[in-house]
Design an enzyme around this catalytic site. Structure first.
Site, PDB file in Angstrom:
ATOM      1  N   ASN A  14       0.750  -1.345  -0.016  1.00  0.00           N
ATOM      2  CA  ASN A  14      -0.092  -0.075   0.072  1.00  0.00           C
ATOM      3  C   ASN A  14       0.908   1.316  -0.033  1.00  0.00           C
ATOM      4  OD1 ASN A  14      -2.475  -1.568   0.432  1.00  0.00           O
ATOM      5  ND2 ASN A  14      -2.206  -1.589   2.560  1.00  0.00           N
ATOM      6  N   HIS A  60     -14.311  -1.429   6.086  1.00  0.00           N
ATOM      7  CA  HIS A  60     -13.248  -1.956   6.739  1.00  0.00           C
ATOM      8  C   HIS A  60     -13.504  -2.749   8.005  1.00  0.00           C
ATOM      9  CE1 HIS A  60      -8.800  -2.218   8.280  1.00  0.00           C
ATOM     10  NE2 HIS A  60      -8.729  -2.517   7.222  1.00  0.00           N
ATOM     11  N   GLU A 118     -15.776   4.446   3.031  1.00  0.00           N
ATOM     12  CA  GLU A 118     -14.465   4.634   2.717  1.00  0.00           C
ATOM     13  C   GLU A 118     -14.662   5.469   1.606  1.00  0.00           C
ATOM     14  OE1 GLU A 118     -12.512   0.956   2.453  1.00  0.00           O
ATOM     15  OE2 GLU A 118     -13.214   0.250   4.054  1.00  0.00           O
ATOM     16  N   SER A 133     -10.828  -0.312   0.087  1.00  0.00           N
ATOM     17  CA  SER A 133      -9.617  -0.954   0.086  1.00  0.00           C
ATOM     18  C   SER A 133      -9.308  -2.332  -0.598  1.00  0.00           C
ATOM     19  CB  SER A 133      -9.249  -1.137   1.358  1.00  0.00           C
ATOM     20  OG  SER A 133     -10.175  -2.188   1.922  1.00  0.00           O
ATOM     21  N   ASP A 188     -13.656   7.266   5.839  1.00  0.00           N
ATOM     22  CA  ASP A 188     -12.295   6.804   5.947  1.00  0.00           C
ATOM     23  C   ASP A 188     -11.472   6.848   4.575  1.00  0.00           C
ATOM     24  OD1 ASP A 188     -10.102   4.957   6.108  1.00  0.00           O
ATOM     25  OD2 ASP A 188     -11.216   3.312   6.860  1.00  0.00           O
ATOM     26  N   HIS A 220      -7.172   4.812   1.819  1.00  0.00           N
ATOM     27  CA  HIS A 220      -6.508   4.458   0.574  1.00  0.00           C
ATOM     28  C   HIS A 220      -6.602   5.696  -0.459  1.00  0.00           C
ATOM     29  CE1 HIS A 220      -5.723   0.362   1.448  1.00  0.00           C
ATOM     30  NE2 HIS A 220      -6.632   0.338   2.018  1.00  0.00           N
ATOM     31  N   LYS A 260      -0.098   4.197   4.588  1.00  0.00           N
ATOM     32  CA  LYS A 260      -0.193   3.663   3.059  1.00  0.00           C
ATOM     33  C   LYS A 260       0.624   4.965   2.378  1.00  0.00           C
ATOM     34  CE  LYS A 260      -3.718   0.737   4.693  1.00  0.00           C
ATOM     35  NZ  LYS A 260      -4.929   0.691   5.360  1.00  0.00           N
TER      36      LYS A 260
HETATM   37  C1  LIG Z   1      -5.582   0.017   6.559  1.00  0.00           C
HETATM   38  C2  LIG Z   1      -6.680   0.439   6.830  1.00  0.00           C
HETATM   39  C3  LIG Z   1      -7.206   0.939   7.886  1.00  0.00           C
HETATM   40  C4  LIG Z   1      -6.311   0.664   9.124  1.00  0.00           C
HETATM   41  O1  LIG Z   1      -5.139   1.683   9.334  1.00  0.00           O
HETATM   42  P1  LIG Z   1      -3.816   1.015   9.962  1.00  0.00           P
HETATM   43  O2  LIG Z   1      -2.909   2.493  10.093  1.00  0.00           O
HETATM   44  O3  LIG Z   1      -3.439   0.154   9.037  1.00  0.00           O
HETATM   45  O4  LIG Z   1      -4.286   0.459  11.294  1.00  0.00           O
HETATM   46  C5  LIG Z   1      -8.583   1.468   8.192  1.00  0.00           C
HETATM   47  N1  LIG Z   1      -9.321   1.554   7.295  1.00  0.00           N
HETATM   48  C6  LIG Z   1      -9.094   1.209   6.174  1.00  0.00           C
HETATM   49  C7  LIG Z   1     -10.103   1.253   4.880  1.00  0.00           C
HETATM   50  C8  LIG Z   1      -7.580   0.674   5.854  1.00  0.00           C
HETATM   51  O5  LIG Z   1      -7.574   0.158   4.601  1.00  0.00           O
END
Ligand SMILES: *Cc1c(COP(=O)(O)O)cnc(C)c1O
Length: 409
Positions: free
Chosen positions: A48, A134, A189, A193, A218, A221, A252
């Site tokens: 990522n 997620h 999101e 993801s 969220d 990504h 990421k």
């Molecule tokens: C990776 C991810 C998270 C969690 O983030 P981390 O910093 O890895 O704990 C939360 N939401 C989504 C959509 C993700 O892809």
């Protein structure tokens, strides 16, 4: 002890028999377009680290400098004596980046989701989430005690049905002793993801405003990839002032580690009091905070823009390569390009065959995605080259000759 291990052995056997067992793979190289696994260098299409910042000299230098100045650990939780200047500098940079009044940094994105949701919602409130949200949000939803409703993926009509249901639930209810109204929070999101598609954010915002609900997005990504400041899809769609809670991850595209909630000063003040994953946890290490801040700076620089443009060219090239090799990808607008396979075993076999041939592409299975919706998830980084993608194409073609990617074909 015997009974204990017998129980766990039985459970692991079930995972193995259903092709759902996962094992840690020891990687002997830093994050990048190559991964050394079991003594072999593989072309890596699984990370990522979209902009290639995780092992970038500027981020490494910032982390090293922070260790020299601030030490290896933070010493305590933020509210005790661990609220170091590096954390505040990161939060100021995050707020400027996202265009919000304030930001609060967490150790991980997972902790940010947990902290925010459990702080804001409780019994009597309603949480409405996209079907493909997620796991960190699903877990927080269970923990917070609010009534949970799930709307079909990106389906605004279904969301509206759920919003009307929520209105009925909360119409005559009161929240606590101060005559507050029960809360209705929608979470999505912005870039999904495991599917790489985008949420219809503009319509979502109009809908939640019409129904008096709140919205949390969220941007795990999307942060670093969309918008003029490259802060995410909320910015790209011009919705910054209209989304109550913006969530980001720093592990990421930002290239470091951590999570963040960005929004109003009141939101941040409340979370610093109420977000349990923030209050009852040691502050992130100084190196992580400094690296994340350097990552944000790099993203906003000319080099960041150059990297982003390269990334989008490579995404288009990856799609062409996949189509030519007989692995048609889903339609996406993200550096996440999934090829749906179906059966778990088939995805595992394909991933294994690709690994044999020198390319690391993970098989994504339940519970990360639904049962029977296993897929190969290709991701690219700005550091990949056209030659890397050509090599992937050859590997895929050789594999496709032996195995069809279509489920049960
Ligand atoms: C990776 C991810 C998270 C969690 O983030 P981390 O910093 O890895 O704990 C939360 N939401 C989504 C959509 C993700 O892809």
């Amino acid at each position: 002890m015997t009974g204990f291990n017998q129980q766990l052995t039985a459970e692991l056997s079930v995972l193995r028999e259903t092709d759902l067992l996962r094992e840690l793979r020891r990687v002997e190289s830093p994050a990048g377009t190559r991964a050394v696994i079991a003594g072999r260098e593989l072309l890596n299409f699984s990370s990522n680290d979209y902009l290639g910042l995780a092992n970038h000299p500027a981020l490494k230098a910032a982390a090293i400098q922070a260790v020299e100045q601030w030490g290896a650990g933070s010493g305590a939780s933020r509210l005790v004596c661990g609220s170091l200047a590096v954390h505040h500098e990161l939060e100021e940079a995050l707020a400027a980046f996202k265009g919000t009044e304030a930001a609060l940094a967490f150790s991980t994105g997972y902790a940010a989701a947990q902290g925010a949701i459990v702080a804001l919602l409780g019994k009597g409130d309603v949480l409405i989430v996209d079907k493909l949200i997620h796991a960190c949000i699903v877990d927080a939803a269970k923990l917070c005690g609010a009534k949970l409703r799930v709307f079909r993926h990106n389906d605004l009509n279904d969301l509206e049905v759920k919003l009307k249901w929520a209105a009925k639930q909360t119409r005559n209810a009161e929240r606590g002793t101060r005559n507050l109204r029960p809360r209705v929070l929608i979470i999505t999101e912005s870039v999904f993801s495991m599917d790489g598609d985008l949420a219809p954010l503009r319509n979502l915002v109009e809908l939640k405003e019409r129904h008096g609900a709140w919205l949390m997005v969220d941007e795990a990504h999307a942060t670093g990839l969309f918008g003029e400041r490259r802060s995410g899809l909320v910015e790209e769609f011009g919705l910054t002032g209209r989304v109550e809670i913006q969530m980001a991850t720093l592990g990421k595209a930002v290239g470091a580690a951590g999570g963040a909630i960005c929004g109003s000063r009141k939101l941040v003040d409340l979370l610093a009091n109420r977000a349990r994953s923030f209050v009852f946890s040691t502050a992130p290490v100084p190196a992580a905070a400094a690296a994340a801040r350097a990552g944000l700076e790099l993203i906003r620089s000319q080099e960041g823009e150059t990297r982003r443009q390269r990334l989008w060219l490579l995404v288009e090239e990856l799609k062409r390569v996949l189509i030519n090799a007989g692995f048609p990808p889903s339609a996406v607008r993200a550096p996440i390009v999934p090829v749906l396979v179906g059966a778990e075993a088939r995805a595992m076999n394909l991933s294994g065959a690709l690994r044999e041939a020198g390319a690391f592409v993970p098989a994504i299975r339940y519970p990360t995605v639904a049962r029977g919706a296993a897929r190969l998830r290709f991701t690219v980084s700005a550091d990949h080259t056209a030659e890397d993608l050509a090599a992937l194409g050859e590997t895929l073609a050789a594999t496709a000759n032996r195995q069809s990617p279509i489920a049960n074909a």
